[in-house]
Design an enzyme around this catalytic site. Structure first.
Site, short mmCIF file in Angstrom:
data_model
loop_
_atom_site.label_atom_id
_atom_site.label_comp_id
_atom_site.label_asym_id
_atom_site.label_seq_id
_atom_site.Cartn_x
_atom_site.Cartn_y
_atom_site.Cartn_z
N LYS A 10 0.83 -1.21 0.00
CA LYS A 10 0.00 0.00 0.00
C LYS A 10 0.87 1.27 0.00
O LYS A 10 2.07 1.20 0.26
CB LYS A 10 -0.93 -0.05 1.22
N TYR A 51 -12.40 -2.98 -3.66
CA TYR A 51 -12.95 -2.97 -2.30
C TYR A 51 -14.48 -2.94 -2.29
O TYR A 51 -15.07 -2.51 -1.30
CB TYR A 51 -12.39 -1.78 -1.52
N ASN A 114 -2.10 -0.30 6.98
CA ASN A 114 -1.54 -1.57 7.44
C ASN A 114 -0.67 -2.27 6.38
O ASN A 114 -0.53 -3.48 6.38
CB ASN A 114 -2.65 -2.48 7.98
N HIS A 117 -1.96 -5.60 1.25
CA HIS A 117 -3.20 -6.34 0.94
C HIS A 117 -2.81 -7.68 0.35
O HIS A 117 -1.87 -7.76 -0.45
CB HIS A 117 -4.06 -5.59 -0.09
N GLU A 128 -9.46 -10.57 -8.06
CA GLU A 128 -8.54 -9.43 -7.92
C GLU A 128 -7.46 -9.43 -9.00
O GLU A 128 -7.08 -8.37 -9.49
CB GLU A 128 -7.93 -9.45 -6.51
P1 IDP Z 1 -7.75 -7.25 5.24
O1 IDP Z 1 -6.93 -6.27 4.44
O2 IDP Z 1 -6.99 -7.76 6.43
O3 IDP Z 1 -8.36 -8.34 4.40
P2 IDP Z 1 -10.43 -6.06 5.36
O4 IDP Z 1 -11.37 -6.29 6.49
O5 IDP Z 1 -10.72 -6.73 4.07
O6 IDP Z 1 -8.96 -6.42 5.91
O7 IDP Z 1 -10.36 -4.48 5.15
C1 IDP Z 1 -9.71 -3.95 4.01
C2 IDP Z 1 -8.82 -2.82 4.47
O8 IDP Z 1 -9.63 -1.76 4.98
C3 IDP Z 1 -7.86 -3.15 5.63
O9 IDP Z 1 -6.67 -3.78 5.21
C4 IDP Z 1 -7.61 -1.78 6.22
O10 IDP Z 1 -6.68 -1.05 5.41
C5 IDP Z 1 -8.98 -1.12 6.07
N1 IDP Z 1 -9.82 -1.31 7.25
C6 IDP Z 1 -10.51 -2.41 7.62
N2 IDP Z 1 -11.19 -2.22 8.76
C7 IDP Z 1 -10.93 -0.94 9.13
C8 IDP Z 1 -11.33 -0.15 10.24
O11 IDP Z 1 -12.07 -0.58 11.14
N3 IDP Z 1 -10.83 1.13 10.28
C9 IDP Z 1 -10.01 1.64 9.33
N4 IDP Z 1 -9.62 0.92 8.27
C10 IDP Z 1 -10.06 -0.35 8.16
MG MG Z 2 -9.88 -8.25 2.97
#
Ligand code: IDP
Ligand code: MG
Length: 137
Positions: A10, A51, A114, A117, A128
């Site tokens: 990212k 997304y 974070n 992805h 994807e």
């Molecule tokens: P993942 O990347 O671990 O699969 P997902 O639940 O699919 O997690 O969420 C996609 C992305 O959205 C996450 O990697 C993170 O960047 C962001 N995200 C998910 N939940 C939150 C939240 O509660 N607050 C802020 N950002 C979030």
């Molecule tokens: Mg995800």
């Protein structure tokens, strides 16, 4: 079982100069390799497709904005059980809950930024890869 998965380093990972570190961790896993790698600034239309499952969630808009805020490294990684494996190497979504030793656990603090992805299932990987690398589908 050899698989392919879609991985995105990212914009925070690129800005912080962590792409080499993260790619190195992926490359050092036995029998995993990079099938495609590209530095690319993702546009809104692509991110909305990617997304789509999160549309309407409170974190969706800031997530799309963050993901479009600078270049990402978009990759296809292939090898033995890479779908489960890159998810394990990344760690859980919340970097504070992620164990040290994982990418998110070692380098992340806030949930949105974070670093990485990775596709979460074979179906997601197929979907994807089609979005980011149509020629791989
Ligand atoms: P993942 O990347 O671990 O699969 P997902 O639940 O699919 O997690 O969420 C996609 C992305 O959205 C996450 O990697 C993170 O960047 C962001 N995200 C998910 N939940 C939150 C939240 O509660 N607050 C802020 N950002 C979030
Ligand atoms: Mg995800």
């Amino acid at each position: 079982m050899p698989q392919r998965t879609l991985v995105i380093l990212k914009p925070d990972a690129v800005r912080r100069g962590l792409t080499g570190e993260i790619i190195g961790r992926i490359e050092r896993k036995a029998d995993w390799s990079l099938a495609a790698v590209e530095l690319r600034t993702l546009d809104r239309a692509t991110l909305e497709q990617h997304y789509a499952e999160h549309e309407g969630r409170p974190f969706y808009e800031p997530l799309v904005e963050f993901m479009a805020s600078g270049p990402s490294v978009v990759m296809v990684v292939e090898g033995e059980r890479v779908i489960e494996g890159v998810r394990a190497l990344a760690g859980p979504t919340d970097p504070i809950a992620a164990a040290p030793g994982s990418v998110r656990g070692d380098f992340g603090t806030i949930v949105r930024e974070n670093l990485i992805h990775a596709s979460d299932s074979e179906e997601s990987a197929e979907r994807e890869m089609k979005i980011f690398f149509p020629s791989f589908a």
